[in-house]
Design an enzyme around this catalytic site. Structure first.
Site, PDB file in Angstrom:
ATOM      1  N   GLU A   1       0.811  -1.220   0.000  1.00 39.74           N
ATOM      2  CA  GLU A   1       0.000   0.000   0.000  1.00 39.74           C
ATOM      3  C   GLU A   1       0.846   1.271   0.000  1.00 39.74           C
ATOM      4  OE1 GLU A   1      -0.580  -2.620   1.889  1.00 39.74           O
ATOM      5  OE2 GLU A   1      -2.696  -3.190   1.733  1.00 39.74           O
TER       6      GLU A   1
ATOM      7  N   PHE B   1     -11.660  -7.820  13.130  1.00 38.67           N
ATOM      8  CA  PHE B   1     -10.547  -8.238  12.279  1.00 38.67           C
ATOM      9  C   PHE B   1     -10.203  -7.126  11.282  1.00 38.67           C
ATOM     10  CE2 PHE B   1      -9.098 -10.365   8.313  1.00 38.67           C
ATOM     11  CZ  PHE B   1      -7.852 -10.753   8.790  1.00 38.67           C
ATOM     12  N   GLN B   2      -8.945  -6.797  11.189  1.00 43.04           N
ATOM     13  CA  GLN B   2      -8.439  -5.720  10.322  1.00 43.04           C
ATOM     14  C   GLN B   2      -9.126  -4.384  10.613  1.00 43.04           C
ATOM     15  OE1 GLN B   2      -8.282  -7.092   6.204  1.00 43.04           O
ATOM     16  NE2 GLN B   2      -6.241  -7.925   6.602  1.00 43.04           N
TER      17      GLN B   2
ATOM     18  N   LYS C   1     -17.762  -1.155   5.495  1.00 44.21           N
ATOM     19  CA  LYS C   1     -18.206  -2.090   4.474  1.00 44.21           C
ATOM     20  C   LYS C   1     -19.723  -2.062   4.283  1.00 44.21           C
ATOM     21  CE  LYS C   1     -17.121  -6.706   2.800  1.00 44.21           C
ATOM     22  NZ  LYS C   1     -16.543  -8.014   3.105  1.00 44.21           N
TER      23      LYS C   1
ATOM     24  N   MET D   1      24.439   8.795   2.548  1.00 43.89           N
ATOM     25  CA  MET D   1      24.329  10.051   3.291  1.00 43.89           C
ATOM     26  C   MET D   1      24.574   9.818   4.783  1.00 43.89           C
ATOM     27  SD  MET D   1      23.951  13.209   2.616  1.00 43.89           S
ATOM     28  CE  MET D   1      22.888  13.826   1.319  1.00 43.89           C
TER      29      MET D   1
END
Lengths: 575, 187
Positions: free
Chosen positions: A43, A105-106, A155, A473
């Protein structure tokens, strides 16, 4: 409804990754052909790709990810877009409304987590409000100082039906940032331009965000006044690098002439930049003798770091238009003699040739690699992204940008792993253009999974990896600042990038002999598909010039200067 | 160029100023912020203050326009003049924020706070508490044979003075609303 709202907003590409909480939207995407969906591999990659798309087109990038981990993986990209003022709209799935708060969940508190890293975010609890909120999200992302917005959609709200509100009917009334500058203040700036003896334009990403018209006006203004111009990392390309008033980038790794001119000027005209700490260096010695004017659309940028004498709040394009009109109407006055003297002084600084380095015929110097890349791609329809680190600064120093929106880099947040997904986004938007990612080996590995996206969507992105087997760096700072104790700044067991390219189903080549470099670059450019060029470069090259932390602009370190004890004790705490 | 000579391989302390150079010029300002009364708007305002390191001395919030769903947040904050300006500009950037008023600089304003104080005691102390409450125009809103709950309204300073006086007389606990403020005059 979501897909309809996106279509009405003119969206043609969505970067995303499906999951349980966004399946209803993915079902709709499956049943249409107007919007292309780009399946990323992580993502974070989706958000950076959307940033690359947005930066290279000027239109908002759109991301669709699932709840929980999908949303939390997007946080880095959101913060990056907020810092660099990139318009993106992120849609996240959420557990159904009746499950919110139950640690489902999630489930994650997405609006809570992303509140500080978006311009605004919404949790939609009612389907009848969904389409209006999507339109509002695009309005907020694009208006004023652009930035990321996020819409969290449970949802059950995705499944339910509701009335669709078209964009024209969405209420966006009270969020209307001021775009016209105050005429009295602009007139005052014209007076300052007319009397300035050592003026300089200091421009930033705001010019590019304001649109191509703003860059055009800036070029006209610079040519007409004859004032020198420098730019931040984010503003490269607003004024062409081939222009004769161009001093190069300023700041910590900016050019000597740009920083010296900033330090010694008597009028600094900041156009859409924000006095970032990479630019200003030590604040109490920042351009001590100058009057400072600041054009910015965001009132909170004014006087945040540097106190300015003349703030002008407004969109760069609008303000520059008024500025040019008033200045012309008053007779196009500048102090010609003083300006000629100023240029003589600047030419002396330019003669220092601060970018010079010692080349080698045995090993490829990173600067040389970029010089060759620039030489062999100059004039092409080209977009260049970078990761973050030494290679990014060298790319900014050694590559020239003629147009706005051609340079995609993570400036404010400094996100390693930005470049590869950004090239995915830019190549999606410009399928026939040359899209190159100038990368370091360490940064590139952070989001290398996106090579899979490039192969799947046949995106011929070119990965130009300056491989020093170091975190360059970090290593440089450890050398200059931490007594050459190189704590964890090298990579053992780097992958074989050529085999990696083959494993992903694309092509790779390794080059370490300077004599073969041109041939390797040409092979990369000629290959019709994604290509990884692993350029083995000098491992201990330092990036100069450099303003050490805690020092002012006129105390730059040049390449051949002694670098021991460069940073004072108070500078040591700065990053 | 270097302030310290750092030998290769040496260890050294990082020495930097931790004192706030602006400590002397802190100002106290009362800000009135009109916002859409939507979910999370208070979190946005508070998050701005904590995220950017600004101070909150007092904060009150309630819906003031039920038809327009507008809430008024009154914030008392301290900072240097530049920080106060930043706070106002940053508040103005929040999308559901409609107006930001600095009541401290926009002419005269009135500030009021309400407090409830529970004082328990018997005998002389109880009588003295009631007498002082009368002087401060505090009302008794609950009473038992050995306690009072006083309701007092006034400036934060007045309430500070009242609670200071009540402490030796048996102050058990107090609850304060935080400051509500309006500008004076017809506008």
């Amino acid at each position: 409804m979501v897909v309809q709202a996106l279509k009405d907003q003119g969206v043609d590409t969505v970067f995303g990754y499906p999951g349980g909480a966004v399946l209803p939207i993915y079902d709709e995407i499956f049943q249409q052909n107007d919007i292309r969906h780009v399946l990323v591999r992580h993502e974070q990659g989706a958000v950076h790709a959307a940033e690359g798309y947005a930066r290279s087109t000027g239109r908002p990038g759109v991301v669709l990810v699932t709840s929980g981990p999908g949303a939390t993986n997007a946080v880095t990209g959101l913060t990056d877009a907020l810092m660099d003022s990139i318009p993106i709209v992120v849609l996240t799935g959420q557990v159904p409304t009746f499950m919110i708060g139950t640690d489902g969940f999630q489930e994650a508190d997405t609006v809570g987590i992303t509140r500080p890293c978006t311009k605004h975010n919404w949790l939609v609890k009612d389907t009848s409000k969904l389409s209006e909120i999507i339109h509002q999200a695009f309005h907020v992302a694009k208006s004023g100082r652009p930035g990321p917005t996020l819409i969290d959609i449970p949802k059950d709200v995705q499944f339910a039906t509701g009335t669709y509100t078209p964009p024209a009917k969405a209420r966006v009334s009270h969020y209307q940032p001021q775009v016209k500058g105050d005429t009295a203040a602009i007139t005052r700036l014209v007076e300052m331009i007319e009397t300035a003896e050592r003026p300089i334009f200091y421009t930033g990403g705001g010019v590019i965000n304001s649109g191509p018209g703003a860059s055009q006006l800036l070029r006209e203004l610079v040519e007409a006044t004859g004032f020198p111009i420098t730019s931040t990392l984010m503003g490269l390309g607003a004024y062409p690098a081939s222009g004769d008033k161009w001093l190069g980038m300023l700041g910590m790794h900016g050019l000597y002439e740009a920083n010296m001119a900033m330090h010694d000027c008597d009028l600094m005209i900041n156009v859409g930049a924000r006095f970032d700490d990479r630019i200003t260096g030590r604040l109490d010695s920042f351009s001590p003798g100058s009057k400072k004017a600041h054009i910015d659309i965001d009132p909170s940028s004014i006087n945040k770091v540097i106190h300015v004498d003349l703030p002008i709040i407004g969109d760069v394009g609008h303000v520059l238009e008024d500025l040019l009109r008033i200045w012309k109407a008053r007779g196009r006055k500048v102090q010609k003699d003083a300006l000629a003297k100023w240029w003589t002084k600047i030419e002396k600084w330019q003669a220092v040739k601060c970018l010079s380095y010692t080349n080698s015929d045995k090993i490829i110097k990173p600067q040389y690699a970029l010089e060759r890349l620039e030489e062999l791609t100059r004039g092409m329809d080209r977009y260049v992204a970078t990761e973050v680190g030494q290679h990014q600064m060298w790319a900014a120093q050694f590559m020239g940008f003629e147009e706005p929106g051609r340079w995609l880099t993570s400036g404010g947040l400094g996100t390693m792993g930005y470049g590869l997904p950004a090239t995915v986004g830019a190549q999606m938007a410009h399928p026939d253009s040359l899209v190159i990612n100038v990368a370091g080996d360490a940064s590139w590995l952070m989001n290398m999974q996106e090579m899979g996206t490039a192969v799947q969507f046949r995106l011929p992105i070119k990965q130009f990896i300056l491989n020093n087997e170091r975190l360059g760096m970090v290593r440089q700072w450890q050398q200059l600042l931490h007594g050459e104790r190189y704590s964890h700044s090298w990579s053992e067991s780097l992958p074989d990038f050529v085999k990696l390219a083959e494993a992903f189903g694309c092509k790779g080549r390794m080059v370490k002999d300077p004599a073969e470099l041109d041939d390797a670059i040409k092979e990369m450019l000629a290959y019709d598909g994604p290509f990884i060029l692993d350029v083995l470069v000098e491992k201990h090259e330092n990036c100069f010039p450099m303003i050490p932390s805690g020092e002012p602009h006129n105390k730059m370190l040049l390449g051949d200067a002694s670098t021991d004890d460069a940073i004072g004790s108070s500078g040591a705490v700065l990053v | 160029m270097a302030a310290l000579n750092i030998k290769k391989g040496s260890t050294r302390k990082s020495a930097y100023e931790l004192r706030d150079p602006n400590a002397e010029i802190y100002e106290r300002h009362t800000l009135a912020v009109l916002v859409d009364n939507e979910a999370g708007v208070l979190a946005r305002v508070i998050g701005l203050f904590s995220g950017r390191g600004y101070n909150i001395e007092s904060l009150t919030v309630a819906e003031v326009d039920h038809t327009g769903h507008m809430s008024r947040i009154t914030i008392v904050t301290t900072g240097t003049p530049a920080v106060i300006e930043q706070i106002k500009a940053q508040l103005g950037r929040i999308v559901p924020v409609h107006e930001v008023h600095d009541l401290t600089v926009e002419g005269a304003s009135v500030e009021r706070e309400l407090a409830l104080c529970k004082v328990s005691g018997t005998g002389d102390k109880r009588v003295e508490a009631l007498r002082l409450a009368d002087i401060f125009r505090a009302n008794v809103v609950d009473s038992t044979l050995e306690s009072f709950v006083f309701e007092i309204t006034g400036t934060p300073e007045k309430i500070d003075a009242f609670t200071d006086l009540m402490r030796p007389l048996g102050l058990v606990e107090s609850a304060r609303t935080g400051v509500a403020a309006l500008s004076r005059g017809a506008q």
